[in-house]
Design a protein around this motif. Structure first.
Motif, mmCIF file in Angstrom:
data_model
loop_
_atom_site.group_PDB
_atom_site.id
_atom_site.type_symbol
_atom_site.label_atom_id
_atom_site.label_comp_id
_atom_site.label_asym_id
_atom_site.label_seq_id
_atom_site.Cartn_x
_atom_site.Cartn_y
_atom_site.Cartn_z
ATOM 1 N N ASN A 35 37.664 42.832 40.186
ATOM 2 C CA ASN A 35 38.461 42.900 41.446
ATOM 3 C C ASN A 35 37.879 41.609 42.165
ATOM 4 O OD1 ASN A 35 40.476 43.758 42.911
ATOM 5 N ND2 ASN A 35 38.852 44.321 44.543
ATOM 6 N N ASP A 36 36.594 41.413 42.501
ATOM 7 C CA ASP A 36 36.021 40.335 43.278
ATOM 8 C C ASP A 36 36.634 38.930 42.586
ATOM 9 O OD1 ASP A 36 34.630 42.283 44.844
ATOM 10 O OD2 ASP A 36 33.118 42.144 43.429
ATOM 11 N N TYR A 37 36.425 38.890 41.299
ATOM 12 C CA TYR A 37 37.026 37.754 40.579
ATOM 13 C C TYR A 37 38.335 37.540 40.960
ATOM 14 C CZ TYR A 37 36.737 34.311 36.699
ATOM 15 O OH TYR A 37 36.966 33.441 35.936
ATOM 16 N N HIS A 38 39.145 38.377 40.934
ATOM 17 C CA HIS A 38 40.568 38.338 40.983
ATOM 18 C C HIS A 38 40.704 37.730 42.516
ATOM 19 C CE1 HIS A 38 44.426 40.742 41.985
ATOM 20 N NE2 HIS A 38 44.589 39.521 41.949
ATOM 21 N N MET A 39 39.989 38.341 43.383
ATOM 22 C CA MET A 39 40.084 37.882 44.932
ATOM 23 C C MET A 39 39.655 36.558 45.069
ATOM 24 S SD MET A 39 41.565 40.250 46.642
ATOM 25 C CE MET A 39 42.432 40.699 45.206
ATOM 26 N N SER A 40 38.688 36.155 44.343
ATOM 27 C CA SER A 40 38.161 34.606 44.500
ATOM 28 C C SER A 40 38.818 33.733 43.706
ATOM 29 C CB SER A 40 36.904 34.668 44.299
ATOM 30 O OG SER A 40 36.369 34.810 43.065
ATOM 31 N N GLU A 41 39.269 33.925 42.463
ATOM 32 C CA GLU A 41 39.699 32.906 41.722
ATOM 33 C C GLU A 41 41.307 33.208 41.063
ATOM 34 O OE1 GLU A 41 37.863 30.169 41.028
ATOM 35 O OE2 GLU A 41 36.244 31.143 42.299
ATOM 36 N N GLY A 42 41.853 34.173 41.440
ATOM 37 C CA GLY A 42 43.114 34.760 41.063
ATOM 38 C C GLY A 42 43.152 35.456 39.979
ATOM 39 N N LEU A 43 44.448 36.157 39.505
ATOM 40 C CA LEU A 43 44.689 37.050 38.561
ATOM 41 C C LEU A 43 44.670 36.295 37.436
ATOM 42 C CD1 LEU A 43 45.240 39.975 37.784
ATOM 43 C CD2 LEU A 43 47.653 39.583 38.057
ATOM 44 N N ARG A 44 45.350 35.187 37.164
ATOM 45 C CA ARG A 44 45.408 34.186 36.136
ATOM 46 C C ARG A 44 43.928 33.832 35.441
ATOM 47 N NH1 ARG A 44 45.654 28.908 33.865
ATOM 48 N NH2 ARG A 44 47.240 28.892 32.287
ATOM 49 N N ALA A 45 42.952 33.760 36.377
ATOM 50 C CA ALA A 45 41.593 33.561 35.983
ATOM 51 C C ALA A 45 41.254 34.868 35.243
ATOM 52 C CB ALA A 45 40.822 33.339 36.993
ATOM 53 N N VAL A 46 41.267 36.067 35.871
ATOM 54 C CA VAL A 46 40.737 37.333 35.014
ATOM 55 C C VAL A 46 41.482 37.391 33.819
ATOM 56 C CG1 VAL A 46 40.786 39.690 35.420
ATOM 57 C CG2 VAL A 46 40.463 38.078 37.565
ATOM 58 N N ALA A 47 42.898 37.122 33.698
ATOM 59 C CA ALA A 47 43.454 37.339 32.670
ATOM 60 C C ALA A 47 42.991 36.389 31.421
ATOM 61 C CB ALA A 47 45.093 37.048 32.699
ATOM 62 N N LEU A 48 42.686 35.034 31.476
ATOM 63 C CA LEU A 48 42.100 34.072 30.693
ATOM 64 C C LEU A 48 40.832 34.630 30.332
ATOM 65 C CD1 LEU A 48 43.458 30.828 32.154
ATOM 66 C CD2 LEU A 48 44.194 32.093 29.979
ATOM 67 N N HIS A 49 40.014 35.125 31.248
ATOM 68 C CA HIS A 49 38.626 35.574 30.834
ATOM 69 C C HIS A 49 38.598 36.737 29.917
ATOM 70 C CE1 HIS A 49 34.328 35.228 31.582
ATOM 71 N NE2 HIS A 49 34.417 36.945 31.646
ATOM 72 N N LEU A 50 39.371 37.689 30.279
ATOM 73 C CA LEU A 50 39.678 39.037 29.409
ATOM 74 C C LEU A 50 40.082 38.417 27.986
ATOM 75 C CD1 LEU A 50 40.786 41.514 31.843
ATOM 76 C CD2 LEU A 50 38.590 41.300 30.917
ATOM 77 N N ARG A 51 41.129 37.536 27.938
ATOM 78 C CA ARG A 51 41.650 37.018 26.645
ATOM 79 C C ARG A 51 40.659 36.800 25.592
ATOM 80 N NH1 ARG A 51 46.231 32.744 26.599
ATOM 81 N NH2 ARG A 51 44.419 31.250 26.895
ATOM 82 N N LYS A 52 39.559 36.453 26.124
ATOM 83 C CA LYS A 52 38.565 35.833 25.168
ATOM 84 C C LYS A 52 37.744 37.177 24.307
ATOM 85 C CE LYS A 52 36.938 32.338 28.230
ATOM 86 N NZ LYS A 52 35.967 32.248 29.370
ATOM 87 N N VAL A 53 37.975 38.473 24.619
ATOM 88 C CA VAL A 53 37.492 39.609 24.057
ATOM 89 C C VAL A 53 38.490 40.616 23.785
ATOM 90 C CG1 VAL A 53 35.195 39.326 25.109
ATOM 91 C CG2 VAL A 53 36.897 40.952 26.087
ATOM 92 N N MET A 54 39.874 40.278 23.897
ATOM 93 C CA MET A 54 40.907 41.281 23.464
ATOM 94 C C MET A 54 40.873 41.540 22.133
ATOM 95 S SD MET A 54 43.900 40.410 26.150
ATOM 96 C CE MET A 54 44.868 39.421 24.995
ATOM 97 N N PRO A 55 41.298 42.681 21.797
ATOM 98 C CA PRO A 55 41.380 43.167 20.206
ATOM 99 C C PRO A 55 42.752 42.544 19.802
ATOM 100 C CG PRO A 55 41.502 45.233 21.584
ATOM 101 C CD PRO A 55 41.278 43.950 22.852
ATOM 102 N N PRO A 56 42.631 42.375 18.451
ATOM 103 C CA PRO A 56 43.667 41.667 17.688
ATOM 104 C C PRO A 56 45.061 42.401 17.998
ATOM 105 C CG PRO A 56 42.077 42.564 16.045
ATOM 106 C CD PRO A 56 41.807 42.671 17.410
#
Length: 141
Positions: free
Chosen positions: A120-141
């Motif tokens: 949530n801190d990352y979302h507030m500082s960098e935006g939701l898209r940044a969070v989404a791109l970061h999470l995408r790296k570990v998402m299940p197939p």
């Protein structure tokens, strides 16, 4: 399911659970879907849900109220992914922060924001898209 505890959060962010509440091994479900993501706090869980939706992913997102409880809940859920907090390093955890220590202990796929804080801190500082791109790296197939 029955409520087992209540957590009060002040405007300043201080957290307090009711006396005698059962928290160990429990979680609050934020959303339901095909994947399962386990988070520490409510704000983190809401951010993770929004980021996954931005990526078109349907996920069960759980808030477990503590890093130790993230480990306990995620360990019992095959295929779960942990969105850990990036906490300051502590000597008792071998120089890892609490979030990283318990994420590793759960032996599950996990991610944490690149800077101190939660997603949530990352979302507030960098935006939701940044969070989404970061999470995408570990998402299940």
């Amino acid at each position: 399911k029955a409520a087992t505890t209540v957590q009060f959060i002040t405007a300043g962010g201080a957290k307090k659970n009711i006396l005698g509440g059962q928290m160990s091994g429990t979680a609050h479900r934020i959303a339901t879907g095909r994947e399962t993501w386990v988070c520490e706090g409510i704000a983190t869980a809401l951010t993770v849900r929004a980021a996954l939706r931005l990526l078109g992913r349907s996920a069960t997102v759980l808030s477990t109220f503590s890093a130790h409880n993230v480990c306990k809940v995620a360990s019992g859920l095959t295929g779960s992914v942990i969105a850990a907090d990036n906490d300051r390093p502590l000597e008792q955890f071998g120089g890892m922060g609490t979030g990283e220590y318990y994420a590793r202990k759960a032996v599950r796929t996990w991610s944490m924001p690149p800077a101190l804080g939660d997603f949530n801190d990352y979302h507030m500082s960098e935006g939701l898209r940044a969070v989404a791109l970061h999470l995408r790296k570990v998402m299940p197939p």
